[in-house]
Design an enzyme around this catalytic site. Sequence first.
Site, PDB file in Angstrom:
ATOM      1  N   THR A 354       0.864  -1.196   0.000  1.00  0.00           N
ATOM      2  CA  THR A 354       0.000   0.000   0.000  1.00  0.00           C
ATOM      3  C   THR A 354       0.896   1.240   0.000  1.00  0.00           C
ATOM      4  O   THR A 354       2.105   1.138   0.222  1.00  0.00           O
ATOM      5  CB  THR A 354      -0.966  -0.005   1.218  1.00  0.00           C
ATOM      6  OG1 THR A 354      -1.764  -1.186   1.157  1.00  0.00           O
ATOM      7  CG2 THR A 354      -1.870   1.197   1.302  1.00  0.00           C
ATOM      8  N   GLY A 446      -0.902  -2.521   6.111  1.00  0.00           N
ATOM      9  CA  GLY A 446      -1.913  -3.538   6.386  1.00  0.00           C
ATOM     10  C   GLY A 446      -2.657  -3.227   7.668  1.00  0.00           C
ATOM     11  O   GLY A 446      -3.055  -2.089   7.933  1.00  0.00           O
TER      12      GLY A 446
END
Length: 543
Positions: A354, A446
């Site tokens: 991410t 996460g």
Amino acid sequence: MAAVAQARDLPGRSGIASAHPLATTAGYEVLRDGGNAFDAAVAVSAALAVVEPHSSGLGGGGFFLLYLADEDRYVFVDAREVAPGAASPSTYLDDAGQPVRAAALNGPLAAGIPGLAAGWQHVVDRYGRLPLARSLQSAIRYAEDGFPAYSRLALGVRFRRRVADQWPGFGEVFYPEGVNPEDGTAIVQQDLGNTLKRIAADGAAAFYRGELAAKMVDGVRAAGGNWTLDDLARYSVVERAPVVTQYFGNRIVTAPLPSSGGVAITTMLNILAGYSPAELTGAQGYHVIIESMRRAYRDRAEYLGDPAFTDAPLARLMHPDYATGLRAGIDLERATRSAELTGLWPEDTESRQTTHFSILDAEGNRVAATLTINGWFGSGFIPPGTGIILNNEMDDFSLAAANPNTFGLLGDAANAVAPGKRPLSSMSPTFVESDRGIAIVGTPGGSRIITMVFRAALAWMAGANADEMVALKRFHHQYFPDEVVHEPGAFSPEEFQSLTERGHLLRESRRPFGNMNVVTWDYSSNQVEAASDPRGAGEGRVY
Ligand code: GLY
């Protein structure tokens, strides 16, 4: 409700902090050419899709939290992936009803319908000043001319190669001679450049309909996936009201469902609000923070999911009285065992991809954007001829009760797979505001995103600057597994001993976690700061 002062003056300067210097530069060039923070957000995001392809991109989605200075208004743009129409819980279960994790992690079945292209179009059309094509220019150049590989990207290639080798396409870009990239190896993505040029010419519609959509659907289905043209044509972003919470004179504006971040951050702050500052210092302060994390993540597992499918009891979960009840169960001398809390109970991995970037423009507009394809290089699958690495966001659904996902997170029916549903996320783009000024905060990581943002927000409220916020040593508890994972140096030897004596199981992380990017604006000094995490390869710059 605490008052939060608004700055009377404009910052007059801009700040951008992102996970790659080329992305920060792309944003700056758009600001220089008359764009605002929202145009710059699209430019930074598009550049990251090229130069940080292991973390986010056209094959994924994410959240853009915006502040429109002239309207004094917040907007949360949800460009999260959705499950394809053919997806159901049984897609990821074997004949014995056991979850098949690999199907939700690797290859086309793992991929939700991407939202990023629609997100770009939405942000530009509603809030930008420049055409989408202008904001994609740098990304197209980086894709066609190439950029030098760096250690994080090379690590991702090594990590995902065995999976990605199952299909052609990935290796042609990242190891064309069969040799993994090293620092400095030129990464050229011609197909991705062509895809970006098509979107620049025809807008996001070119992604969701027509030739490119057909290529994606054909590629997915030929490799065993279940997308349809209809799935792509039906995709739309959703504008949502952000979660706004107050904490001792600070206002925290953060992510609503389908991110679990806003609810969890509110719960944790509400728990802390019942303690005096003196009670929240040293090992005892860490103990209380850990216990607040444990309780917020327990609720995440039980109650949260896509609000279009799940009626989560949000008013209750975010009510101060509810936190009072949770606080009553905290013993200042002893760690609660997660299994003692009612609710769900059944291996954590190191996959923490991410990306997050933060932008403040000279007029006071702000963007906090957290974007993802989930794991390293998402599903590892590129529909032939598109250059688009598809996400593996289906693993963010709960495949079965009490079955942890790749981040070790538990879930229940609220986050079960269903057609058209958005998987529960932890991405938490956040603004922290007070009389002192504002901080634009977020990180990948996460399940650990929420606790990293929570602690960075606490640090800002306690007087930290942008550099200190991104450098803060991190620790995390997520209810299950029942342990505190921490970076080396997160606790002094005395704090470590005191927490251990209280019954906490402390586990040192093998790797640092997170890659935070922060921009701050101090009203009294009118100073803008932009800081990128020392753990990553990013860059914060003030213009
Ligand atoms: N894929 C990570 C998240 O959305 O939380």
